[in-house]
Design an enzyme around this catalytic site. Structure first.
Site, mmCIF file in Angstrom:
data_model
loop_
_atom_site.group_PDB
_atom_site.id
_atom_site.type_symbol
_atom_site.label_atom_id
_atom_site.label_comp_id
_atom_site.label_asym_id
_atom_site.label_seq_id
_atom_site.Cartn_x
_atom_site.Cartn_y
_atom_site.Cartn_z
ATOM 1 N N CYS A 23 -28.686 18.831 7.630
ATOM 2 C CA CYS A 23 -27.383 19.286 7.146
ATOM 3 C C CYS A 23 -26.222 18.878 8.057
ATOM 4 C CB CYS A 23 -27.390 20.802 6.982
ATOM 5 S SG CYS A 23 -28.086 21.691 8.390
ATOM 6 N N HIS A 45 -20.976 24.791 7.769
ATOM 7 C CA HIS A 45 -21.055 24.307 9.145
ATOM 8 C C HIS A 45 -19.719 23.666 9.532
ATOM 9 C CE1 HIS A 45 -25.198 25.144 9.246
ATOM 10 N NE2 HIS A 45 -25.723 23.954 9.365
#
Lengths: 357, 357
Positions: free
Chosen positions: A137, A256
């Protein structure tokens, strides 16, 4: 492998009720690019027999996973762990009548013969391959901004510090953060006593944990090395381009953030830097000091695009460096969306339909 | 200025009821190094007349601030904003009979004649000066680890990414985070609708805000430039040593974390790096992958020492680079403790007692 016509596919998802699996379903249904003939969900004994409501395909039963059943699909998304992938992915995709497999785990990312794909960067690598690895990710999110800048200015060095959300540990990670935070706020402030941490190494509420995945011999964690290894493979960068990451878990839900510093080969022009990012697919530039516009989990959560902002010449590298901040939904660009975009790319380049002829 | 004997002092605090002021009181009383003859608290009309309970000096009334009253002290800590400091600090410290002033604001940090002090690094600069500036929290915390490493290996470049707690905005900042988080958890998850942000530019609960203080022309914020300017002044580094920071607010209470990458002049030896950090006053090395030991707000909160860990050779700079993680209590090393340590240093080197003869 099913026999479909008009490029409409039987799509299988293993792990459809997990955080990533759910978003794969959502991405397929909300985007509507990949034409669905039939959705099939596979699970363990624990979840087999349960029913999942879908937007366009009604209620879908979760079938007990078997390689044979998965092979009947045109494309199978694996949203499960690396051990499962290692055991079954190659069997599902083997031979001319196997299914295309897009694997979210790290199991195959470093195998030289298996493409590791961010469609906007190296989508053409999917051609002729039936097993595709979806990147980590953090890497996938960061590269959305890094890649257009590499193309514009070249690269000599990349440094990254991450601000990673609890969703990196799936739904249990998000639940542990929110439940623990409630408990913290109900108790004495400033105390983490009694706050459970089964998913994370330490209680995450109002804390920061500078370790994600296992430690390696060089003092980096595996999560940090994934950024090095995967960026190198996806962007085809040589060993002479150092890439260093510090991966840090913070108490956010599912987006994130990353501070990225690049030393460039050529002199940076900030206008060009902004322009190439504005032109880059999958990127939205949020960068206006006057209106306090910059990337944040608050705005990036639920968005397909990776937000990029705080774009400036890095004081560390003068005219040959860029420093910026990115924020992307960990479950979308960091996992599900990227996987679905890989399938869309393979649909466009004929890999999916050839698999179903 | 009071007349005291035996190096026991009249100590004044302006802003004694704020987050930093409270910790200055605690540090003086808990450490017991600075001998207190009398504690005097000064405030605005709003707080004057109120009473504050202290550990060793009983109940102390808050007096209405006046320069004359402050000058009667031996040492005055200013835990108020820069405007107040600009207006009054020089008047309090002026002349032979003025008080020593230790100012927590950024008002005087960049005046060449006014020392900017982290006692463990450049404590000797206090000599002969009556007005001392206390550094920015992020800088003070980071330098505790950076300075011993500069002494050991030299430095060519410093890069920092910060994970800054809400306490940087004082008690109102901490309250806004915890109250907002409660509200977020009581409402629909995944929504920040209706969550107040009067202190921060955006709601901070489960969010990340990549902006602290105002934007500068070069695209950096003032908070980021403080790290550059102040590190340079405190460590006496030339303009040829680039220092770049990305300063980011995250939803934690009162300990700042920092990822720091240093390019060094000389080859790094990791054993020596660990040793010089273990030997450094004010530093505790928390660095053991086997036991998952590393710095965290969870453990650094309330601690006088700055935690340093994740110490490794940086992949970005090979044998000539270090990457590590630090965590320090923003209100202690980042503000109150540093200020009290400055006063202790001045006590030791005679600057305080000479002021009270």
């Amino acid at each position: 492998m099913s026999s479909t016509t008009l490029n409409s596919y039987t799509i299988g998802i293993v792990g459809a009720t997990g955080a990533v699996g759910k978003e794969i379903r959502n991405c397929i249904e909300d985007r509507g690019v990949l034409k669905v003939d039939k959705l099939r969900f596979f699970g363990s004994k624990r979840s087999a027999g349960k029913t999942v409501s879908t937007k366009n395909s009604g209620d879908v039963d979760i079938e007990l996973f078997s390689v044979d059943a998965a092979r009947e699909c045109d494309v199978v998304f694996l949203a499960v762990d690396g051990d499962f992938a290692l055991e079954h992915a190659k069997a599902i995709s083997a031979g001319d009548d196997g299914a295309i497999v897009i694997d979210n785990s790290s199991a195959f990312r470093y195998e030289p013969d298996i493409p590791l794909v961010v469609p906007e960067i190296n989508g053409e690598c999917t051609k002729g391959n039936k097993l595709i690895a979806n990147p980590n990710c953090t890497t996938a999110i960061g590269l959305m901004a890094i890649w257009p800048l590499i193309k514009a200015f070249g690269v000599k060095k990349i440094l990254m510090s991450t601000y990673q959300a609890s969703s990196g540990a799936g739904q249990p990670g998000m639940d542990e953060l929110t439940n623990g935070t409630k408990q913290y706020l109900e108790g004495d402030l400033m105390s983490h006593d009694g706050i459970k941490n089964e998913i994370f190494a330490y209680p995450l509420p109002f804390n920061v944990i500078p370790q994600i995945d296992k430690f390696q011999e060089n003092g980096y964690t595996k999560e940090e090395m994934k950024v090095t290894w995967e960026s190198r493979k996806i962007c085809d960068l040589g060993e002479d381009i150092p890439i260093s990451c510090s991966a840090v878990r913070i108490p956010t839900i599912r987006a994130h953030s990353e501070v990225i510093v690049m030393e460039t080969e050529n002199k940076v022009d900030l206008k060009i830097a902004r322009q190439v990012l504005e032109d880059a697919p999958g990127v939205v530039v949020k960068d206006d000091p006057d209106t306090l516009t910059y990337p944040m989990p608050l705005t990036a959560t639920g968005s397909y695009d990776v937000e990029v902002g705080r774009i400036r010449k890095s004081l560390a590298f003068g005219d040959y460096g860029l420093e910026f901040f990115v924020c992307g939904d960990q479950l979308l660009r960091g996992a599900a969306l990227n996987a679905v975009l890989v399938a869309e790319e393979m649909d466009r380049n004929g890999a999916l339909s050839s698999s179903s002829e």
